[in-house]
Design an enzyme around this catalytic site. Structure first.
Site, PDB file in Angstrom:
ATOM      1  N   HIS A 150      -7.589  20.295  -5.506  1.00 36.04           N
ATOM      2  CA  HIS A 150      -7.141  20.152  -6.897  1.00 36.04           C
ATOM      3  C   HIS A 150      -7.278  21.420  -7.729  1.00 36.04           C
ATOM      4  O   HIS A 150      -6.932  21.426  -8.902  1.00 36.04           O
ATOM      5  CB  HIS A 150      -7.919  19.027  -7.582  1.00 36.04           C
ATOM      6  CG  HIS A 150      -9.346  19.393  -7.875  1.00 36.04           C
ATOM      7  ND1 HIS A 150     -10.339  19.231  -6.954  1.00 36.04           N
ATOM      8  CD2 HIS A 150      -9.934  19.939  -8.964  1.00 36.04           C
ATOM      9  CE1 HIS A 150     -11.485  19.648  -7.465  1.00 36.04           C
ATOM     10  NE2 HIS A 150     -11.270  20.095  -8.683  1.00 36.04           N
TER      11      HIS A 150
HETATM   12  C1  UD1 Z   1     -11.738  19.593 -14.086  1.00 31.55           C
HETATM   13  C2  UD1 Z   1     -12.650  20.824 -14.098  1.00 31.55           C
HETATM   14  C3  UD1 Z   1     -12.937  21.272 -12.663  1.00 31.55           C
HETATM   15  C4  UD1 Z   1     -13.436  20.126 -11.815  1.00 31.55           C
HETATM   16  C5  UD1 Z   1     -12.447  18.963 -11.902  1.00 31.55           C
HETATM   17  C6  UD1 Z   1     -12.933  17.776 -11.082  1.00 31.55           C
HETATM   18  C7  UD1 Z   1     -12.385  22.385 -15.999  1.00 31.55           C
HETATM   19  C8  UD1 Z   1     -11.866  23.683 -16.417  1.00 31.55           C
HETATM   20  N1  UD1 Z   1     -12.035  21.958 -14.782  1.00 31.55           N
HETATM   21  O1  UD1 Z   1     -10.467  19.998 -13.593  1.00 31.55           O
HETATM   22  O2  UD1 Z   1     -13.916  22.287 -12.700  1.00 31.55           O
HETATM   23  O3  UD1 Z   1     -13.552  20.550 -10.461  1.00 31.55           O
HETATM   24  O4  UD1 Z   1     -12.316  18.586 -13.275  1.00 31.55           O
HETATM   25  O5  UD1 Z   1     -12.015  16.733 -11.097  1.00 31.55           O
HETATM   26  O6  UD1 Z   1     -13.099  21.765 -16.769  1.00 31.55           O
HETATM   27  N2  UD1 Z   1      -6.427  13.357 -15.655  1.00 31.55           N
HETATM   28  C9  UD1 Z   1      -6.148  12.022 -15.455  1.00 31.55           C
HETATM   29  N3  UD1 Z   1      -7.176  11.144 -15.522  1.00 31.55           N
HETATM   30  C10 UD1 Z   1      -8.444  11.507 -15.788  1.00 31.55           C
HETATM   31  C11 UD1 Z   1      -8.717  12.881 -15.951  1.00 31.55           C
HETATM   32  C12 UD1 Z   1      -7.700  13.795 -15.886  1.00 31.55           C
HETATM   33  O7  UD1 Z   1      -5.018  11.637 -15.227  1.00 31.55           O
HETATM   34  O8  UD1 Z   1      -9.321  10.650 -15.856  1.00 31.55           O
HETATM   35  C13 UD1 Z   1      -5.337  14.344 -15.593  1.00 31.55           C
HETATM   36  C14 UD1 Z   1      -5.202  15.093 -16.909  1.00 31.55           C
HETATM   37  O9  UD1 Z   1      -4.426  14.412 -17.801  1.00 31.55           O
HETATM   38  C15 UD1 Z   1      -4.652  16.416 -16.468  1.00 31.55           C
HETATM   39  C16 UD1 Z   1      -5.220  16.606 -15.081  1.00 31.55           C
HETATM   40  O10 UD1 Z   1      -5.680  15.330 -14.648  1.00 31.55           O
HETATM   41  O11 UD1 Z   1      -3.251  16.355 -16.369  1.00 31.55           O
HETATM   42  C17 UD1 Z   1      -6.307  17.633 -15.033  1.00 31.55           C
HETATM   43  O12 UD1 Z   1      -7.454  17.259 -15.808  1.00 31.55           O
HETATM   44  P1  UD1 Z   1      -8.401  18.365 -16.485  1.00 31.55           P
HETATM   45  O13 UD1 Z   1      -9.583  17.717 -17.075  1.00 31.55           O
HETATM   46  O14 UD1 Z   1      -7.571  19.223 -17.360  1.00 31.55           O
HETATM   47  O15 UD1 Z   1      -8.865  19.323 -15.325  1.00 31.55           O
HETATM   48  P2  UD1 Z   1      -9.172  19.085 -13.778  1.00 31.55           P
HETATM   49  O16 UD1 Z   1      -8.091  19.702 -13.012  1.00 31.55           O
HETATM   50  O17 UD1 Z   1      -9.524  17.659 -13.499  1.00 31.55           O
END
Ligand code: UD1
Length: 371
Positions: free
Chosen positions: A210
């Site tokens: 991811h």
């Molecule tokens: C974040 C962390 C990363 C960690 C990862 C674990 C930062 C910079 N990155 O990255 O270090 O390894 O989490 O998962 O803080 N989303 C959902 N449902 C959720 C959460 C997120 O659909 O419950 C979607 C969001 O809308 C977004 C994407 O997932 O489109 C990414 O979420 P985001 O929190 O921005 O960063 P991660 O890639 O999860």
């Protein structure tokens, strides 16, 4: 002198944080003089990315949920700061504990430091030396505004000293994720997930992927999916897919690369399902930081599909091999492991399930003495 209660805010934001705060909260219960307040920033909000971990790890309902979901980095970090500042002003804690390297780690540490509230950072000192990773920026900045830096490995101590951090602030306590892992290992015997996917023990590869550096770049993601297709001809791959990865595969029109019956896609798994699948896999392929630590603790072979790691002990002592994005290297290392040529490994010092105990003992002594 009368000793008042110590009020500690513990921050959790995203999936990899929940297994780090669970052992802390359990340990704090043994100390009558500490009042913990759990703050969930809301960065991860789905049941599969957040709620299920609270349930399985026995984490109580947070005192506050800041409701800050995904967004651009500035937006997510800024909104978290605005909301967290309100909580700090209301609660006036003696200490804020942040864990790991997600955006909320930095946001909440910065708010606390500016309000002159002491900050403790758990998993301090890790460095990938890759400033294109948002997590590396979060790690460095958080460490430099923290008062107590709790480290997982000696390399982290050295990094902090090299950056000029006072050695009195550094406490080598081991890996707190291992506390949750050891507890889960004891409880986990009854899970039926292998049958659900039609796998046998040690007869599948477990994959997670991811990182923005892997999935936000169409060329790299395409090449990685091609590599995985080749590998899956040797052993089936189970792939719990992160929301970011799912979104990028769709956006780049790469769904056809996953139409392969040997790559079994599933939505994100719970903690106990993940641990069970890690223990029983023949091999793990990952770009996650936490899984590099967990595989080393479990003695299961791990190939990391990144150019660098902030957790070098998983390579020097553990089961981890760094492969980058290089197709030949990933296939070569997979073949070695499938041929039974696993590297020798050992469990690093203090990765023993007692890290939370060491942290809380130290904080308790230190904070009580200044109350
Ligand atoms: C974040 C962390 C990363 C960690 C990862 C674990 C930062 C910079 N990155 O990255 O270090 O390894 O989490 O998962 O803080 N989303 C959902 N449902 C959720 C959460 C997120 O659909 O419950 C979607 C969001 O809308 C977004 C994407 O997932 O489109 C990414 O979420 P985001 O929190 O921005 O960063 P991660 O890639 O999860």
């Amino acid at each position: 002198m009368k000793k008042n209660k110590i009020k500690i805010i513990i921050v959790a934001a995203a999936r990899p944080n929940f297994m780090k705060v669970a052992p802390l909260l359990k340990e704090i219960k043994k100390h009558k003089k500490i009042k913990p307040i759990l703050v969930h920033t809301g960065q991860h909000y789905d049941y599969q990315m957040s709620g299920v971990f609270f349930k399985e790890l026995g984490v109580p309902k947070p005192g506050y949920n800041l409701g800050v979901k995904a967004g651009l980095h500035g937006e997510q970090t800024g909104k978290t700061m605005i909301e967290f500042e309100k909580v700090c002003l209301k609660e006036k804690p003696d200490l804020v504990i942040v864990v790991g390297d997600v955006n909320a780690t930095l946001a909440c540490a910065l708010v606390a430091a500016k309000l002159h509230i002491k900050v403790a950072h758990i998993e301090a000192g890790l460095r990938s030396r890759d400033m294109s990773m948002p997590e590396e920026i979060n790690r460095i900045l958080t460490d430099h505004i923290s008062d107590y830096l709790f480290t997982t490995e000696d390399e982290a101590n050295k990094n902090l000293l090299k950056e000029g951090i006072n050695k009195k602030k550094i406490f080598f306590v081991g890996d707190i994720m291992v506390d949750s892992l050891r507890l889960a290992q004891k409880k986990i015997k009854k899970i039926n997930i292998l049958n659900k996917f039609g796998f046998k023990k040690k007869n599948y590869i477990f994959l997670t992927m991811h990182r923005p550096s892997n999935v936000d770049n169409k060329k790299i993601l395409t090449s990685l999916l091609q590599t995985l297709n080749i590998i899956s001809q040797k052993l089936p791959i189970i792939f719990p897919i992160h929301p970011r990865t799912k979104d990028r595969i769709k956006r780049f029109n790469l769904d056809n690369k996953l139409k392969n019956k040997n790559i079994i896609l599933t939505s994100p798994l719970s903690y106990s399902e993940t641990v069970y699948l890690l223990i029983n896999a023949r091999l793990i392929i990952t770009d996650s930081g936490g899984i590099q630590q967990e595989t080393t603790s479990l003695g299961v072979p791990c190939l990391t599909i990144r150019e660098n790691t902030e957790r070098p002990i998983t390579i020097t002592q553990g089961t981890n091999v760094l492969c980058g994005y290089n197709q030949n290297k990933i296939i070569k290392e997979t073949n070695k492991i499938l041929a039974g040529k696993q590297k020798k490994s050992k469990i690093p010092k203090y990765w023993d399930g007692h890290t939370a105990e060491r942290i809380i003992k130290m904080l308790n002594n230190n904070l009580l003495s200044i109350k």
